[in-house]
Design an enzyme around this catalytic site. Structure first.
Site, PDB file in Angstrom:
ATOM      1  N   GLU A 134      -0.471  -8.357  11.529  1.00 49.45           N
ATOM      2  CA  GLU A 134      -0.400  -7.173  10.665  1.00 49.45           C
ATOM      3  C   GLU A 134       0.322  -7.565   9.372  1.00 49.45           C
ATOM      4  O   GLU A 134       1.386  -8.177   9.422  1.00 49.45           O
ATOM      5  CB  GLU A 134       0.332  -6.048  11.395  1.00 49.45           C
ATOM      6  CG  GLU A 134       0.806  -4.897  10.530  1.00 49.45           C
ATOM      7  CD  GLU A 134      -0.320  -4.195   9.791  1.00 49.45           C
ATOM      8  OE1 GLU A 134      -0.177  -3.983   8.563  1.00 49.45           O
ATOM      9  OE2 GLU A 134      -1.334  -3.844  10.425  1.00 49.45           O
ATOM     10  N   ASP A 152      -0.856   0.556  13.506  1.00 48.28           N
ATOM     11  CA  ASP A 152      -0.469   1.794  14.191  1.00 48.28           C
ATOM     12  C   ASP A 152      -0.302   1.592  15.691  1.00 48.28           C
ATOM     13  O   ASP A 152       0.290   2.424  16.370  1.00 48.28           O
ATOM     14  CB  ASP A 152      -1.468   2.916  13.918  1.00 48.28           C
ATOM     15  CG  ASP A 152      -2.892   2.592  14.364  1.00 48.28           C
ATOM     16  OD1 ASP A 152      -3.094   2.278  15.545  1.00 48.28           O
ATOM     17  OD2 ASP A 152      -3.809   2.664  13.527  1.00 48.28           O
ATOM     18  N   ASP A 198      -0.816 -12.294   6.648  1.00 49.85           N
ATOM     19  CA  ASP A 198      -2.161 -11.992   6.187  1.00 49.85           C
ATOM     20  C   ASP A 198      -3.189 -12.442   7.220  1.00 49.85           C
ATOM     21  O   ASP A 198      -3.216 -13.610   7.607  1.00 49.85           O
ATOM     22  CB  ASP A 198      -2.394 -12.707   4.849  1.00 49.85           C
ATOM     23  CG  ASP A 198      -3.718 -12.334   4.222  1.00 49.85           C
ATOM     24  OD1 ASP A 198      -4.762 -12.834   4.700  1.00 49.85           O
ATOM     25  OD2 ASP A 198      -3.715 -11.554   3.260  1.00 49.85           O
ATOM     26  N   GLY A 199      -4.041 -11.513   7.668  1.00 50.01           N
ATOM     27  CA  GLY A 199      -5.025 -11.830   8.696  1.00 50.01           C
ATOM     28  C   GLY A 199      -6.037 -12.867   8.248  1.00 50.01           C
ATOM     29  O   GLY A 199      -6.479 -13.708   9.045  1.00 50.01           O
ATOM     30  N   ASP A 206      -9.163  -4.637  13.081  1.00 45.71           N
ATOM     31  CA  ASP A 206      -8.912  -3.214  12.858  1.00 45.71           C
ATOM     32  C   ASP A 206      -8.326  -3.077  11.462  1.00 45.71           C
ATOM     33  O   ASP A 206      -7.131  -2.868  11.281  1.00 45.71           O
ATOM     34  CB  ASP A 206      -7.954  -2.675  13.924  1.00 45.71           C
ATOM     35  CG  ASP A 206      -7.618  -1.201  13.717  1.00 45.71           C
ATOM     36  OD1 ASP A 206      -8.343  -0.537  12.967  1.00 45.71           O
ATOM     37  OD2 ASP A 206      -6.628  -0.737  14.309  1.00 45.71           O
ATOM     38  N   GLN A 259       0.820  -1.204   0.000  1.00 48.61           N
ATOM     39  CA  GLN A 259       0.000   0.000   0.000  1.00 48.61           C
ATOM     40  C   GLN A 259       0.860   1.262   0.000  1.00 48.61           C
ATOM     41  O   GLN A 259       2.069   1.209   0.222  1.00 48.61           O
ATOM     42  CB  GLN A 259      -0.931  -0.015   1.214  1.00 48.61           C
ATOM     43  CG  GLN A 259      -0.237  -0.319   2.518  1.00 48.61           C
ATOM     44  CD  GLN A 259      -1.136  -1.041   3.522  1.00 48.61           C
ATOM     45  OE1 GLN A 259      -2.350  -1.053   3.376  1.00 48.61           O
ATOM     46  NE2 GLN A 259      -0.543  -1.629   4.534  1.00 48.61           N
ATOM     47  N   THR A 307      -8.328  -1.829   7.206  1.00 53.27           N
ATOM     48  CA  THR A 307      -8.637  -0.717   6.327  1.00 53.27           C
ATOM     49  C   THR A 307     -10.020  -0.958   5.722  1.00 53.27           C
ATOM     50  O   THR A 307     -10.670  -1.968   6.012  1.00 53.27           O
ATOM     51  CB  THR A 307      -7.590  -0.611   5.207  1.00 53.27           C
ATOM     52  OG1 THR A 307      -7.517  -1.866   4.520  1.00 53.27           O
ATOM     53  CG2 THR A 307      -6.213  -0.294   5.784  1.00 53.27           C
ATOM     54  N   ASP A 308     -10.482  -0.045   4.885  1.00 51.32           N
ATOM     55  CA  ASP A 308     -11.777  -0.233   4.233  1.00 51.32           C
ATOM     56  C   ASP A 308     -11.715  -1.403   3.250  1.00 51.32           C
ATOM     57  O   ASP A 308     -10.626  -1.843   2.869  1.00 51.32           O
ATOM     58  CB  ASP A 308     -12.185   1.062   3.514  1.00 51.32           C
ATOM     59  CG  ASP A 308     -12.628   2.137   4.489  1.00 51.32           C
ATOM     60  OD1 ASP A 308     -13.703   1.952   5.083  1.00 51.32           O
ATOM     61  OD2 ASP A 308     -11.906   3.133   4.664  1.00 51.32           O
ATOM     62  N   PRO A 317      -5.776  -4.585   0.249  1.00 48.36           N
ATOM     63  CA  PRO A 317      -5.477  -5.655   1.210  1.00 48.36           C
ATOM     64  C   PRO A 317      -6.576  -5.906   2.225  1.00 48.36           C
ATOM     65  O   PRO A 317      -6.704  -6.994   2.765  1.00 48.36           O
ATOM     66  CB  PRO A 317      -4.199  -5.156   1.905  1.00 48.36           C
ATOM     67  CG  PRO A 317      -3.605  -4.162   0.974  1.00 48.36           C
ATOM     68  CD  PRO A 317      -4.755  -3.528   0.253  1.00 48.36           C
TER      69      PRO A 317
END
Length: 285
Positions: free
Chosen positions: A107, A87, A139-140, A157, A32, A159-160, A164
């Protein structure tokens, strides 16, 4: 010299802009495009693929509500799984619960963790050094399909649902999470701004329905997630977790000794009260 402005690209025809008072970091990783800059209103701002992920000023709203609501509702969470959250904000809040014995965080991108530690140190606030934390770079989606461990609380948690993060909103991901939950466990996920991304909530509801005995959404208003309330999906095999009394929630919260900036037991209960348009979208009107 004119001021430099950054414009978010999440929605067509609508968005928000920030002055870029100082560009701290910009890098395209294998996964990303990551950027961190300073803004006079919100402090340091992290952007992934054109979308605001977190800011120094208002991150506490999101991280406290996505963490304390499930952990307090569970009442005896010993093992917590975090998907995403590079984060470090969710990890920080989970670590504040001394009763939690083990935390696994998955993550996909090590560089997100590294850059957040350097440029947004208050987000993790040393949590990556907590001996209870096991950090997995991977990879989750794959993790929950293959994992042999089980957890009391799972927090996604992500991203939209683009790039990914897209697979973390699928039926197969939710099924993998269900498989990794202990009896009486709970899954919570970020699910977008409900007014602007109503279809996302509707799709999540359809995917959770065949997998969990009890599912719903709760919400919080996060200033930099513009367009209304941020929705969080909630799923469990126990309806009791969502029906705790205010007295019980207060007792559990006071026992933690945690001092929050947003979360309160009263907000905990109120967050599950949803506006009519959202109830209609998820089929609970």
């Amino acid at each position: 010299m004119s001021e430099q402005r950054w414009i978010e690209t999440l929605y067509q025809g609508y968005g928000q802009s920030f002055t870029v008072d100082k560009l701290l970091f910009e890098y395209k990783t294998d996964h990303q495009h990551l950027m961190i800059f300073e803004n006079q209103q919100f402090g340091r701002v992290m952007v992934l693929d054109g979308v605001v992920q977190t800011t120094e000023r208002d991150e506490f709203v999101y991280h406290e509500m996505l963490t304390h609501v499930p952990v307090i509702a569970h009442g005896n969470a010993k093992r917590v799984l975090i998907i995403g959250g590079g984060d470090g904000g969710i990890l920080r809040e989970v670590c504040r619960h001394s009763s939690v014995e083990h935390i696994t965080q998955v993550e996909i991108d090590q560089s997100v963790i590294d850059m957040a530690k350097e440029h947004l140190p208050g987000h993790s606030d040393g949590a990556y050094d907590d001996p209870r934390a096991n950090i997995v770079i991977g990879d989750g989606f794959d993790f929950v399909q293959q994992c042999q461990e089980t957890f009391d609380v799972i927090i996604s948690d992500s991203t939209d649902p683009m790039g990914p993060g897209e697979v973390l909103f699928t039926k197969d991901f939710y099924a993998g999470c269900q498989r990794c939950l202990n009896p009486g466990g709970v899954l919570v996920t970020q699910n977008g701004v409900a007014f602007m991304q109503t279809d996302e909530a509707a799709n999540t509801a359809k995917r959770l329905t065949p997998l969990f005995k009890d599912w719903h959404f709760y919400s919080a208003a996060v200033p930099t997630y513009v367009g209304g309330i941020m929705a969080f999906a909630w799923a469990s095999d126990s309806a009791q977790l969502r029906q705790q009394s205010l007295e019980v929630i207060r007792q559990r919260w006071q026992a933690t000794g945690i001092k929050a900036r947003f979360y309160t037991p009263e907000l905990h209960l109120a967050a599950f009260s949803l506006p009519q348009y959202l109830l209609e979208a998820i089929g609970k009107a």
